[in-house]
Design an enzyme around this catalytic site. Structure first.
Site, short mmCIF file in Angstrom:
data_model
loop_
_atom_site.label_atom_id
_atom_site.label_comp_id
_atom_site.label_asym_id
_atom_site.label_seq_id
_atom_site.Cartn_x
_atom_site.Cartn_y
_atom_site.Cartn_z
N GLY A 31 -18.86 -2.79 -10.27
CA GLY A 31 -19.59 -1.54 -10.39
C GLY A 31 -20.68 -1.62 -11.45
N GLU A 35 -30.17 -3.57 -9.79
CA GLU A 35 -30.91 -4.28 -8.73
C GLU A 35 -30.36 -5.69 -8.48
OE1 GLU A 35 -33.20 -3.67 -6.34
OE2 GLU A 35 -32.98 -1.56 -6.86
N HIS A 37 -27.17 -6.63 -8.46
CA HIS A 37 -26.10 -6.50 -7.47
C HIS A 37 -26.68 -6.21 -6.08
CE1 HIS A 37 -23.92 -5.17 -11.22
NE2 HIS A 37 -23.09 -6.09 -10.77
N GLN A 61 -9.14 -9.86 -15.89
CA GLN A 61 -10.15 -10.81 -16.39
C GLN A 61 -10.69 -10.41 -17.76
OE1 GLN A 61 -12.80 -9.99 -12.88
NE2 GLN A 61 -14.44 -10.30 -14.34
N GLY A 147 -23.61 -14.01 -7.87
CA GLY A 147 -24.89 -14.21 -8.55
C GLY A 147 -24.89 -15.48 -9.38
N LYS A 149 -26.29 -15.77 -12.10
CA LYS A 149 -26.27 -15.44 -13.54
C LYS A 149 -24.93 -15.85 -14.16
CE LYS A 149 -26.53 -11.76 -16.75
NZ LYS A 149 -25.10 -11.47 -16.65
N GLN A 153 -18.81 -18.91 -13.39
CA GLN A 153 -17.96 -18.16 -12.44
C GLN A 153 -18.21 -18.66 -11.01
OE1 GLN A 153 -17.02 -13.80 -12.40
NE2 GLN A 153 -18.68 -13.72 -10.96
N MET A 184 -30.93 -9.38 -15.33
CA MET A 184 -30.30 -8.05 -15.18
C MET A 184 -28.81 -8.16 -15.44
SD MET A 184 -32.18 -6.30 -12.00
CE MET A 184 -33.94 -6.11 -11.98
#
Ligand code: PAF
Length: 284
Positions: A31, A35, A37, A61, A147, A149, A153, A184
Site C-alpha cells: 500500500g 506512481e 507501484h 518482514q 520493482g 528499486k 528483494q 519513488m
C-alpha cells in the site's frame, strides 16, 4: 475493480479466471501507493489478461527495531488509484487472513538474503519470501511484477521461485523516479525539504559511478565505493549502510568491477532510510 479481503473468495475468483483460459498477473504491495507501484501495475496489465494487486502490510518482514504501526496506511486512496488503472481485483487481506491461528511455516530465504539488507534487517527476507510465496499461490499467478528499486528483494524472490520450482514468471520493472531523480518510495514523504535535497546525492553518486565504470573498466571495487561515499558525504549524508558494487545475481561483492554489475546504496537521510541502485548490463 473487485475488492476482496478473504483468501477463499480470491481462490474462487481465480479458479473461474483460469477456467476461461486467462493468464493472471499479480503485483504485491504494502500500500501507500505512488506512481512507482502504478508503473508495476501497468506493466502487469501488458503481461496478462487479469491483474491482481495485493495490499498487505506484512508484519513478518518488519524487524523488532522497525515500527510496524508507523507504516503509512492510505487504503482508500490506494484503491482509488488502482481503480484508475487496469486492475481487475484488489486483494486486501487482514493479518489473520494471511497468518491465521496456528500458522507456523516459513520460507528459509536463500543465501543471497544474508548480506546487505539482511545484515541490518536479519529476519526481513524470511518474512518477504514467506508472504510472497503465499500471495503467488493465492493468486495462482502466472507472472508477478516487482520493482528494481528493491534490488536484493527481487533477486531473493527470483532465487526462491527458481529453487522451489514455483510456476510463476518474475518480472523486475525499472525504478520509477521523480523529475529530480529521487527514486519513488513511500518513505519519501518523511523527508524534509533539506533532507530531500541531500537525498538527491544518491542518484548523482550512482550516475557518477556508472560513468566511471564504463570509462575505466576493471577498477578495484573499493574505488567505486569510495567515489559513492565521497559524493554522499559531500552532500551531508553521514549514515551509509552500504555503497557497493556487486554481482547482480549472486550479490557477491566484486573485487574488480566488471559488467554486469549492480551498484547498491542504502543510507539514512535524517531519520529516513533510503535505498537505490543502478544496474550496468554486460556490453553497455
Ligand atoms: O516490496 C514490498 O512492498 C514488499 O516487500 C512485498 C513484496 C509486497 C512483500 O510484502
Amino acid at each position: 475493480m473487485q475488492v476482496l479481503t478473504r483468501v477463499e473468495e480470491v481462490t474462487q475468483r481465480v479458479i473461474d479466471v483460469k477456467r476461461s483460459g486467462n493468464r493472471i498477473a499479480v503485483v504485491p504491495t504494502m500500500g501507500a501507493l505512488h506512481e512507482g507501484h502504478l508503473s508495476l501495475v501497468d506493466r502487469a496489465a501488458g503481461l496478462a489478461d487479469f491483474v491482481i494487486a495485493t495490499i498487505f502490510v506484512n508484519p513478518t518482514q518488519f524487524t523488532p527495531t522497525e515500527d510496524l504501526s508507523k507504516y503509512p496506511r492510505t487504503l482508500e486512496g490506494d484503491l482509488e488509484q488502482l481503480r484508475q488503472r487496469k486492475v481487475d481485483l484488489a486483494f486486501v487481506p487482514g493479518d489473520n487472513e494471511i497468518y491465521p491461528r496456528g500458522f507456523s511455516t516459513f520460507v528459509d530465504p536463500p543465501e543471497i538474503a544474508r548480506s546487505l539488507e539482511g545484515t541490518s534487517r536479519p529476519t526481513h527476507f524470511r518474512g518477504v519470501t514467506t508472504v510472497v510465496l503465499k500471495l503467488l499461490n493465492i493468486a495462482r499467478a502466472d507472472v508477478a511484477v516487482f520493482g528494481q528499486k528493491d534490488f536484493q528483494q527481487a533477486a531473493v524472490i527470483r532465487r526462491m521461485v527458481k529453487d522451489l520450482n514455483v510456476p510463476c514468471q518474475i518480472i523486475v520493472a525499472p525504478i520509477a523516479r521523480d523529475p529530480d531523480g529521487l527514486a519513488m518510495s513511500s518513505r519519501n514523504r518523511y523527508l524534509s525539504p533539506d533532507d530531500r535535497n541531500k537525498a538527491l546525492a544518491i542518484r548523482r553518486s550512482l550516475l557518477k559511478a556508472r560513468v566511471s565504470i564504463l570509462n575505466s573498466p576493471g577498477q578495484p571495487s573499493a574505488k567505486i565505493s569510495q567515489l559513492l561515499r565521497d559524493e554522499l558525504t559531500a552532500a551531508g549524508i553521514q549514515e551509509i549502510d552500504y555503497a557497493v558494487a556487486v554481482d547482480p545475481e549472486s550479490l557477491e561483492p566484486q573485487s574488480v568491477v566488471t559488467t554486469p554489475v549492480a551498484i547498491l546504496i542504502a543510507v539514512r537521510v535524517g531519520t529516513t532510510r533510503l535505498i537505490d541502485n543502478e544496474l550496468i548490463e554486460a556490453n553497455e
